[in-house]
Scaffold this active site. Structure first.
Site, PDB file in Angstrom:
ATOM      1  N   LYS A  47      -1.765  14.748  28.766  1.00 17.95           N
ATOM      2  CA  LYS A  47      -1.552  16.124  29.251  1.00 17.95           C
ATOM      3  C   LYS A  47      -2.777  16.611  30.015  1.00 17.95           C
ATOM      4  O   LYS A  47      -2.647  17.268  31.057  1.00 17.95           O
ATOM      5  CB  LYS A  47      -1.243  17.051  28.081  1.00 17.95           C
ATOM      6  CG  LYS A  47       0.110  16.765  27.439  1.00 17.95           C
ATOM      7  CD  LYS A  47       0.257  17.500  26.126  1.00 17.95           C
ATOM      8  CE  LYS A  47       1.554  17.133  25.435  1.00 17.95           C
ATOM      9  NZ  LYS A  47       1.565  17.526  24.023  1.00 17.95           N
ATOM     10  N   GLY A  90       8.567  17.565   9.834  1.00 14.71           N
ATOM     11  CA  GLY A  90       9.110  17.219  11.158  1.00 14.71           C
ATOM     12  C   GLY A  90       8.128  17.484  12.290  1.00 14.71           C
ATOM     13  O   GLY A  90       8.508  17.490  13.462  1.00 14.71           O
ATOM     14  N   GLU A 105       7.324  21.064  34.397  1.00 20.58           N
ATOM     15  CA  GLU A 105       6.667  22.087  33.562  1.00 20.58           C
ATOM     16  C   GLU A 105       6.660  21.686  32.089  1.00 20.58           C
ATOM     17  O   GLU A 105       5.698  21.965  31.360  1.00 20.58           O
ATOM     18  CB  GLU A 105       7.403  23.432  33.741  1.00 20.58           C
ATOM     19  CG  GLU A 105       6.755  24.599  33.054  1.00 20.58           C
ATOM     20  CD  GLU A 105       5.354  24.905  33.577  1.00 20.58           C
ATOM     21  OE1 GLU A 105       5.242  25.420  34.684  1.00 20.58           O
ATOM     22  OE2 GLU A 105       4.381  24.616  32.854  1.00 20.58           O
ATOM     23  N   VAL A 124      14.719  17.450  23.111  1.00 25.86           N
ATOM     24  CA  VAL A 124      14.616  18.291  24.312  1.00 25.86           C
ATOM     25  C   VAL A 124      15.952  18.331  25.059  1.00 25.86           C
ATOM     26  O   VAL A 124      16.381  19.400  25.515  1.00 25.86           O
ATOM     27  CB  VAL A 124      13.478  17.784  25.235  1.00 25.86           C
ATOM     28  CG1 VAL A 124      13.328  18.714  26.432  1.00 25.86           C
ATOM     29  CG2 VAL A 124      12.157  17.691  24.473  1.00 25.86           C
TER      30      VAL A 124
HETATM   31  N1  LIG Z   1      10.067  16.676  21.403  1.00 30.69           N
HETATM   32  C1  LIG Z   1       9.316  17.596  21.973  1.00 30.69           C
HETATM   33  O1  LIG Z   1       9.035  18.651  21.378  1.00 30.69           O
HETATM   34  C2  LIG Z   1       8.781  17.387  23.363  1.00 30.69           C
HETATM   35  C3  LIG Z   1       7.938  18.368  23.938  1.00 30.69           C
HETATM   36  C4  LIG Z   1       7.497  18.201  25.256  1.00 30.69           C
HETATM   37  C5  LIG Z   1       7.854  17.063  25.955  1.00 30.69           C
HETATM   38  N2  LIG Z   1       8.651  16.106  25.355  1.00 30.69           N
HETATM   39  C6  LIG Z   1       9.025  14.939  26.152  1.00 30.69           C
HETATM   40  O2  LIG Z   1      10.434  15.000  26.357  1.00 30.69           O
HETATM   41  C7  LIG Z   1      10.970  13.694  26.462  1.00 30.69           C
HETATM   42  C8  LIG Z   1      12.099  13.542  25.451  1.00 30.69           C
HETATM   43  O3  LIG Z   1      11.569  13.723  24.142  1.00 30.69           O
HETATM   44  P1  LIG Z   1      12.520  13.976  22.880  1.00 30.69           P
HETATM   45  O4  LIG Z   1      11.602  14.425  21.787  1.00 30.69           O
HETATM   46  O5  LIG Z   1      13.670  14.799  23.231  1.00 30.69           O
HETATM   47  O6  LIG Z   1      12.999  12.476  22.572  1.00 30.69           O
HETATM   48  P2  LIG Z   1      14.142  12.013  21.582  1.00 30.69           P
HETATM   49  O7  LIG Z   1      14.490  13.095  20.628  1.00 30.69           O
HETATM   50  O8  LIG Z   1      13.718  10.695  21.041  1.00 30.69           O
HETATM   51  O9  LIG Z   1      15.399  11.803  22.546  1.00 30.69           O
HETATM   52  C9  LIG Z   1      15.485  10.781  23.468  1.00 30.69           C
HETATM   53  C10 LIG Z   1      16.888  10.736  24.027  1.00 30.69           C
HETATM   54  O10 LIG Z   1      16.942   9.748  25.035  1.00 30.69           O
HETATM   55  C11 LIG Z   1      18.034   8.861  24.773  1.00 30.69           C
HETATM   56  N3  LIG Z   1      17.639   7.539  25.236  1.00 30.69           N
HETATM   57  C12 LIG Z   1      16.595   6.787  24.834  1.00 30.69           C
HETATM   58  N4  LIG Z   1      16.543   5.637  25.523  1.00 30.69           N
HETATM   59  C13 LIG Z   1      17.607   5.663  26.363  1.00 30.69           C
HETATM   60  C14 LIG Z   1      18.094   4.768  27.341  1.00 30.69           C
HETATM   61  N5  LIG Z   1      17.518   3.597  27.570  1.00 30.69           N
HETATM   62  N6  LIG Z   1      19.203   5.127  28.037  1.00 30.69           N
HETATM   63  C15 LIG Z   1      19.808   6.311  27.812  1.00 30.69           C
HETATM   64  N7  LIG Z   1      19.372   7.200  26.901  1.00 30.69           N
HETATM   65  C16 LIG Z   1      18.276   6.875  26.193  1.00 30.69           C
HETATM   66  C17 LIG Z   1      18.253   8.920  23.285  1.00 30.69           C
HETATM   67  O11 LIG Z   1      19.601   8.540  23.031  1.00 30.69           O
HETATM   68  P3  LIG Z   1      20.216   8.545  21.545  1.00 30.69           P
HETATM   69  O12 LIG Z   1      20.307  10.001  21.155  1.00 30.69           O
HETATM   70  O13 LIG Z   1      21.527   7.918  21.691  1.00 30.69           O
HETATM   71  O14 LIG Z   1      19.249   7.780  20.694  1.00 30.69           O
HETATM   72  C18 LIG Z   1      17.959  10.383  22.987  1.00 30.69           C
HETATM   73  O15 LIG Z   1      19.098  11.166  23.188  1.00 30.69           O
HETATM   74  C19 LIG Z   1       9.785  12.741  26.243  1.00 30.69           C
HETATM   75  O16 LIG Z   1       9.260  12.375  27.493  1.00 30.69           O
HETATM   76  C20 LIG Z   1       8.782  13.606  25.488  1.00 30.69           C
HETATM   77  O17 LIG Z   1       7.453  13.181  25.663  1.00 30.69           O
HETATM   78  C21 LIG Z   1       9.102  16.250  24.082  1.00 30.69           C
END
Ligand SMILES: NC(=O)c1ccc[n+]([C@@H]2O[C@H](COP(=O)([O-])OP(=O)(O)OC[C@H]3O[C@@H](n4cnc5c(N)ncnc54)[C@H](OP(=O)(O)O)[C@@H]3O)[C@@H](O)[C@H]2O)c1
Length: 435
Positions: free
Chosen positions: A206, A188, A130, A15
């Site tokens: 949700k 994926g 959102e 995201v």
């Molecule tokens: N993925 C989706 O389609 C989706 C949809 C709706 C909502 N969400 C929500 O959006 C949020 C992010 O999801 P995501 O899928 O983007 O997760 P993700 O791909 O796992 O990315 C997480 C990011 O946070 C960084 N991070 C993790 N722990 C950290 C820390 N302690 N300090 C600093 N940075 C840290 C990671 O760094 P590194 O890159 O260095 O590992 C990575 O860049 C979550 O709350 C999820 O529930 C996701």
């Protein structure tokens, strides 16, 4: 043009990456819309050595979250790390430093929403979220603004793309749950550890957020009665198909007209093939909402993924930067820090049509004993599907019922499953009714 709006983005994963890409791609039109540009001043990651295909000036990506939060030129902190710690601490710190928050973190909001909203109010800031429910679908805006003239009677959603992808694969390709899960992981659509999704907990989080807003009551994840798809047998999909249904993981929130109590469930549910929700396939999400004035509305779109979710995040950044998010936060009394704790209906009191799959000895009189017990609990039958067998073996018998109280059904099944002609625990799933 006046000075830029400084933004810090915590997290550059699926995201976060999409958010940076979209802010870059749309920077000119966003600046025109706001009358000032958005400047990404910091992007915080855990591992700075990771290869990333992202266009940002040097020095912007780093690991120092406090520097990103405390920067006086930053007024919006976008939390896209996920999980509870340190995301919660970072949000609390940012609020205390006078920054507003944009977050996609459903898990954190479902668990600690009221405290975080109260903290935002105390510090004169707001939280926009959102992207936390149904990815790119603007369902939170719809519930808190577009449908605000209505008393919401209920909502039913397909809000977990991973489960929907797995169920669609099981249905269209006749796969077992394990085969479909592997396909989802390879494509994926599912994490290596899919527990949060397939257990139904992600959908329950949700639903807690959406029903809090729909009914102006504080709903916690624990208020949701939750069953996932991880124990679903592919036979249910086959038999449901023969009866004219598909199976979807539905998140449902209904307000009982008499008591005003909420019925909140996440469970695999039979949906008639002619229902619009039956056509929501793969990674798509949809939320049906019923309002007393508008009637039935349907919100449909991509429920996850980099750019669809970033669409909601960036819209929130624009709303916060323009001041409209803060105005909405200050003037609408629907946020969970201002509303009373939800009263929930006992699960036994909820009323549904049911699908049952019994495992019964194929012998004359068995079905009569089963239907007699159902009748004693005031449960009347819809359809019956029974396969023929050559000898007195155990065969599946599928029954659909008319509307019945869950408590009556559970009491009947306790007696049915104790019969000496029943070979395994009966499978019982609700059938989505017409509203
Ligand atoms: N993925 C989706 O389609 C989706 C949809 C709706 C909502 N969400 C929500 O959006 C949020 C992010 O999801 P995501 O899928 O983007 O997760 P993700 O791909 O796992 O990315 C997480 C990011 O946070 C960084 N991070 C993790 N722990 C950290 C820390 N302690 N300090 C600093 N940075 C840290 C990671 O760094 P590194 O890159 O260095 O590992 C990575 O860049 C979550 O709350 C999820 O529930 C996701």
């Amino acid at each position: 043009m006046t000075s830029p709006i400084g933004v810090s983005i915590l997290g550059l994963g699926i995201v976060g990456g999409g958010t940076v890409e979209l802010l870059n791609r749309r920077s000119d039109s966003i600046a025109k819309r706001l009358g000032r540009p958005v400047e990404i001043r910091h992007v915080v990651v855990r591992d700075p050595a990771k290869a990333r295909d992202i266009q940002l000036p040097s020095g912007v990506v780093h690991t120092d979250a406090l520097k990103a939060i405390d920067d006086p030129a930053v007024s919006v902190v976008v939390e896209l790390i996920g999980g509870h710690d340190p995301a919660r601490q970072y949000i609390e710190r940012a609020l205390s430093k006078g920054k507003s928050i944009v977050t996609a973190n459903k898990s954190l909001l479902a668990a600690h929403g009221p405290e975080l909203f109260a903290a935002a109010r105390k510090h004169g800031q707001c939280i926009a979220f959102e992207a936390s429910c149904a990815g790119g679908i603007p369902i939170i805006d719809a519930l808190t603004r577009g449908l605000s003239a209505n008393a919401i009677r209920g909502l039913v959603g397909i809000v977990n793309g991973t489960c929907n992808f797995i169920l669609s694969k099981m249905t269209k390709e006749n796969l077992s749950y394990a085969q479909a899960l592997k396909g989802a992981q390879d494509a994926g659509f599912a994490e290596a550890d899919p527990t949060l999704d397939v257990s139904g907990r992600d959908a329950a989080q949700k639903l807690a957020i959406l029903s809090s807003l729909a009914f102006s009551q504080q709903v916690a994840e624990a208020d949701v009665i939750c069953t996932g798809i991880d124990t679903l047998d592919a036979r249910e999909i086959t038999f449901a198909g023969e009866l004219g249904y598909v199976i979807k993981l539905l998140a449902s929130g209904w307000k009982d007209a008499g008591s005003g109590k909420l019925s909140l469930t996440v469970t695999p549910t039979l949906v008639r093939k002619s229902d619009v929700l039956a056509d929501v396939s793969g990674g798509f999400n949809a939320v049906s909402v019923w309002g007393d004035a508008v009637g039935h509305t349907l919100f449909y779109g991509r429920g996850a993924g980099s750019l669809p979710t970033a669409s909601s995040v960036v819209s929130d950044i624009i709303s916060v930067a323009s001041g409209s998010a803060k105005l909405h936060f200050d003037t609408s009394r629907v946020w969970p820090d201002l509303t009373p704790r939800a009263q929930t209906l006992a699960p036994e009191a909820s009323v549904h049509r049911f699908y049952l799959r019994l495992t019964a000895v194929d012998r004359p009189g068995v079905l009569a004993r089963v239907t007699d017990l159902l009748g004693k609990h005031s449960i009347s039958l819809g359809a019956i599907l029974q396969q023929e067998s050559a000898s007195e073996t155990m065969v599946p018998v599928v029954i659909t019922t008319h509307q019945a109280k869950r408590g009556d059904m559970l009491a009947a099944l306790k007696q049915i499953d104790a019969l000496d002609v029943i070979g395994a625990k009966t499978v019982c799933l609700p059938i989505l009714g017409t509203v």
